[in-house]
Design a protein around this motif. Structure first.
Motif, PDB file in Angstrom:
ATOM      1  N   TRP A   7      22.317  27.551  69.361  1.00 53.78           N
ATOM      2  CA  TRP A   7      23.507  28.366  69.589  1.00 53.78           C
ATOM      3  C   TRP A   7      23.709  28.466  71.100  1.00 53.78           C
ATOM      4  CZ3 TRP A   7      26.247  30.774  65.487  1.00 53.78           C
ATOM      5  CH2 TRP A   7      25.668  30.612  64.228  1.00 53.78           C
ATOM      6  N   THR A   8      24.964  28.571  71.521  1.00 53.56           N
ATOM      7  CA  THR A   8      25.278  28.535  72.949  1.00 53.56           C
ATOM      8  C   THR A   8      26.077  29.762  73.367  1.00 53.56           C
ATOM      9  OG1 THR A   8      25.303  26.119  72.959  1.00 53.56           O
ATOM     10  CG2 THR A   8      26.448  27.223  74.763  1.00 53.56           C
ATOM     11  N   GLY A   9      25.661  30.346  74.474  1.00 51.54           N
ATOM     12  CA  GLY A   9      26.473  31.369  75.116  1.00 51.54           C
ATOM     13  C   GLY A   9      27.351  30.721  76.168  1.00 51.54           C
ATOM     14  N   SER A 101      25.498  25.226  66.902  1.00 53.95           N
ATOM     15  CA  SER A 101      25.775  25.885  65.629  1.00 53.95           C
ATOM     16  C   SER A 101      26.898  26.905  65.758  1.00 53.95           C
ATOM     17  CB  SER A 101      24.512  26.576  65.103  1.00 53.95           C
ATOM     18  OG  SER A 101      23.508  25.631  64.809  1.00 53.95           O
ATOM     19  N   GLY A 102      27.128  27.351  66.965  1.00 54.91           N
ATOM     20  CA  GLY A 102      28.180  28.317  67.227  1.00 54.91           C
ATOM     21  C   GLY A 102      28.088  28.804  68.655  1.00 54.91           C
ATOM     22  N   TRP A 103      29.003  29.721  69.009  1.00 57.86           N
ATOM     23  CA  TRP A 103      29.130  30.136  70.407  1.00 57.86           C
ATOM     24  C   TRP A 103      29.409  31.631  70.499  1.00 57.86           C
ATOM     25  CZ3 TRP A 103      31.537  26.162  67.946  1.00 57.86           C
ATOM     26  CH2 TRP A 103      31.174  24.862  68.332  1.00 57.86           C
ATOM     27  N   LEU A 104      28.809  32.261  71.477  1.00 58.08           N
ATOM     28  CA  LEU A 104      29.157  33.621  71.883  1.00 58.08           C
ATOM     29  C   LEU A 104      29.850  33.489  73.230  1.00 58.08           C
ATOM     30  CD1 LEU A 104      28.884  36.506  70.853  1.00 58.08           C
ATOM     31  CD2 LEU A 104      26.733  36.697  72.110  1.00 58.08           C
ATOM     32  N   ILE A 105      31.099  33.932  73.289  1.00 57.37           N
ATOM     33  CA  ILE A 105      31.956  33.668  74.446  1.00 57.37           C
ATOM     34  C   ILE A 105      32.165  34.959  75.222  1.00 57.37           C
ATOM     35  CG2 ILE A 105      34.204  32.814  75.195  1.00 57.37           C
ATOM     36  CD1 ILE A 105      34.297  31.357  72.390  1.00 57.37           C
ATOM     37  N   ALA A 106      31.670  34.988  76.457  1.00 60.60           N
ATOM     38  CA  ALA A 106      31.736  36.183  77.297  1.00 60.60           C
ATOM     39  C   ALA A 106      32.568  35.908  78.540  1.00 60.60           C
ATOM     40  CB  ALA A 106      30.325  36.622  77.697  1.00 60.60           C
ATOM     41  N   LEU A 107      33.143  36.961  79.083  1.00 61.17           N
ATOM     42  CA  LEU A 107      33.959  36.874  80.288  1.00 61.17           C
ATOM     43  C   LEU A 107      33.140  37.343  81.490  1.00 61.17           C
ATOM     44  CD1 LEU A 107      37.286  38.369  78.854  1.00 61.17           C
ATOM     45  CD2 LEU A 107      36.539  35.984  78.904  1.00 61.17           C
ATOM     46  N   ALA A 108      33.179  36.578  82.559  1.00 61.06           N
ATOM     47  CA  ALA A 108      32.330  36.870  83.720  1.00 61.06           C
ATOM     48  C   ALA A 108      32.762  38.106  84.482  1.00 61.06           C
ATOM     49  CB  ALA A 108      32.299  35.667  84.657  1.00 61.06           C
ATOM     50  N   ASP A 109      33.967  38.616  84.209  1.00 64.10           N
ATOM     51  CA  ASP A 109      34.417  39.818  84.919  1.00 64.10           C
ATOM     52  C   ASP A 109      34.186  41.089  84.101  1.00 64.10           C
ATOM     53  OD1 ASP A 109      36.366  39.521  82.979  1.00 64.10           O
ATOM     54  OD2 ASP A 109      38.071  39.715  84.359  1.00 64.10           O
ATOM     55  N   MET A 110      33.282  41.017  83.093  1.00 58.81           N
ATOM     56  CA  MET A 110      32.955  42.191  82.282  1.00 58.81           C
ATOM     57  C   MET A 110      31.451  42.475  82.399  1.00 58.81           C
ATOM     58  SD  MET A 110      35.417  41.670  78.935  1.00 58.81           S
ATOM     59  CE  MET A 110      35.096  43.350  78.363  1.00 58.81           C
ATOM     60  N   PRO A 111      31.034  43.056  83.523  1.00 58.64           N
ATOM     61  CA  PRO A 111      29.590  43.164  83.813  1.00 58.64           C
ATOM     62  C   PRO A 111      28.873  44.311  83.133  1.00 58.64           C
ATOM     63  CG  PRO A 111      30.856  44.105  85.606  1.00 58.64           C
ATOM     64  CD  PRO A 111      31.859  43.512  84.650  1.00 58.64           C
ATOM     65  N   VAL A 112      29.578  45.222  82.480  1.00 57.31           N
ATOM     66  CA  VAL A 112      28.888  46.385  81.911  1.00 57.31           C
ATOM     67  C   VAL A 112      28.836  46.366  80.392  1.00 57.31           C
ATOM     68  CG1 VAL A 112      29.251  47.867  83.905  1.00 57.31           C
ATOM     69  CG2 VAL A 112      30.961  47.828  82.092  1.00 57.31           C
ATOM     70  N   VAL A 113      29.134  45.228  79.772  1.00 54.28           N
ATOM     71  CA  VAL A 113      28.855  45.093  78.342  1.00 54.28           C
ATOM     72  C   VAL A 113      27.346  45.241  78.150  1.00 54.28           C
ATOM     73  CG1 VAL A 113      28.936  43.570  76.342  1.00 54.28           C
ATOM     74  CG2 VAL A 113      30.839  43.583  77.973  1.00 54.28           C
ATOM     75  N   GLY A 141      37.080  44.443  71.277  1.00 53.33           N
ATOM     76  CA  GLY A 141      36.906  44.047  72.667  1.00 53.33           C
ATOM     77  C   GLY A 141      36.230  42.696  72.769  1.00 53.33           C
ATOM     78  N   ASN A 142      35.584  42.459  73.872  1.00 52.54           N
ATOM     79  CA  ASN A 142      34.848  41.221  74.146  1.00 52.54           C
ATOM     80  C   ASN A 142      33.386  41.554  74.417  1.00 52.54           C
ATOM     81  OD1 ASN A 142      36.805  38.899  74.293  1.00 52.54           O
ATOM     82  ND2 ASN A 142      37.831  40.328  75.668  1.00 52.54           N
ATOM     83  N   PRO A 143      32.502  40.567  74.191  1.00 50.02           N
ATOM     84  CA  PRO A 143      32.672  39.149  73.860  1.00 50.02           C
ATOM     85  C   PRO A 143      32.997  38.923  72.382  1.00 50.02           C
ATOM     86  CG  PRO A 143      30.593  39.588  75.000  1.00 50.02           C
ATOM     87  CD  PRO A 143      31.111  40.895  74.499  1.00 50.02           C
ATOM     88  N   VAL A 144      33.338  37.679  72.049  1.00 48.90           N
ATOM     89  CA  VAL A 144      33.564  37.298  70.667  1.00 48.90           C
ATOM     90  C   VAL A 144      32.706  36.070  70.353  1.00 48.90           C
ATOM     91  CG1 VAL A 144      35.883  38.252  70.544  1.00 48.90           C
ATOM     92  CG2 VAL A 144      35.572  35.896  71.318  1.00 48.90           C
ATOM     93  N   GLY A 145      32.454  35.855  69.070  1.00 46.66           N
ATOM     94  CA  GLY A 145      31.613  34.737  68.674  1.00 46.66           C
ATOM     95  C   GLY A 145      32.235  33.933  67.553  1.00 46.66           C
ATOM     96  N   PHE A 146      31.913  32.639  67.529  1.00 47.49           N
ATOM     97  CA  PHE A 146      32.461  31.731  66.520  1.00 47.49           C
ATOM     98  C   PHE A 146      31.356  30.812  66.006  1.00 47.49           C
ATOM     99  CE2 PHE A 146      35.987  32.888  69.203  1.00 47.49           C
ATOM    100  CZ  PHE A 146      37.041  33.076  68.314  1.00 47.49           C
ATOM    101  N   ALA A 147      31.347  30.599  64.695  1.00 50.72           N
ATOM    102  CA  ALA A 147      30.476  29.586  64.113  1.00 50.72           C
ATOM    103  C   ALA A 147      31.100  28.209  64.314  1.00 50.72           C
ATOM    104  CB  ALA A 147      30.280  29.868  62.627  1.00 50.72           C
ATOM    105  N   HIS A 148      30.282  27.173  64.131  1.00 48.54           N
ATOM    106  CA  HIS A 148      30.712  25.795  64.390  1.00 48.54           C
ATOM    107  C   HIS A 148      31.932  25.399  63.560  1.00 48.54           C
ATOM    108  CE1 HIS A 148      30.559  21.365  64.209  1.00 48.54           C
ATOM    109  NE2 HIS A 148      30.105  21.477  65.446  1.00 48.54           N
TER     110      HIS A 148
END
Length: 204
Positions: A7-9, A101-113, A141-148
């Motif tokens: 799995w990939t972030g 297998s899937g991805w967790l997608i985060a934004l670099a300008d959201m440092p306090v998640v 909100g974000n981050p969000v995740g998707f399976a393959h």
């Protein structure tokens, strides 16, 4: 069909941040928070708390950020058409990690998640969900995740809306979290000031 159990972030870090500085001289992702780490470093550390494999997508002109992230063990992918929209950056990362297998997608300008939020999202994604998104006080909100299985849908995205359209058109497993950070990004100097002077707030 994926041939990998990996799995990939994905850390999206290729934006210009024009709302923060219209001149483009100050990169919001490189601004330093109270502990001496940059905004992007904080976002990356939070993602690394949940994922063992993390890649970041950057513009070709952001060598300083690339150096910071590579020093943390993050693979940096350079997107030469990032200025055409967030979808291009996301698709660049997806193509490079298409066997995931899937991805967790985060934004670099959201440092306090909170790291615990990212761990909870990843656990849910691994266990059952095709799409996951965090919810705090009734709002996604974000981050969000998707399976393959959603790879082809993600590769069809266009423009600067990221994966938002898929969350509107496909079933989403909503993960309740006690984390206002999923709604907080650093878009303006005022927002940065509030993070630099947290007045005792903790990110746990």
């Amino acid at each position: 069909m994926t041939s990998s159990s990996r799995w990939t972030g994905i850390l999206l870090a290729a934006g210009r941040g024009r709302r923060f500085d219209a001149s483009g001289k100050q990169d919001k992702l490189l601004q330093v928070l109270a502990d001496g780490k940059s905004v992007a470093q904080h976002s990356a550390l939070n993602l690394l708390a949940a994922m063992t494999h993390v890649v970041a997508v950057l513009r070709p002109d952001n060598l300083e950020l690339a150096n910071q992230l590579q020093a943390m063990g993050i693979e940096c992918l350079i997107c030469h058409d990032a200025d055409a929209g967030m979808a291009n950056s996301l698709k660049h990362a997806l193509r490079a990690t298409a066997d995931s297998s899937g991805w967790l997608i985060a934004l670099a300008d959201m440092p306090v998640v909170k790291p615990s939020t990212l761990i909870k999202l990843f656990d849910t994604l691994q266990a059952e969900a095709g799409i996951v998104a965090p919810v705090y006080q009734g709002r996604r909100g974000n981050p969000v995740g998707f399976a393959h299985e959603y790879l082809l849908h993600l590769l069809d995205l266009q423009g600067d809306v990221g994966a938002r359209s898929l969350l509107q058109s496909h079933p989403v497993t909503q993960v309740e979290v006690n984390d206002p950070g999923i709604h907080q990004d650093i878009d303006t100097p005022d927002a940065l000031f509030s993070y630099q002077h947290p007045a005792g707030k903790a990110n746990a």
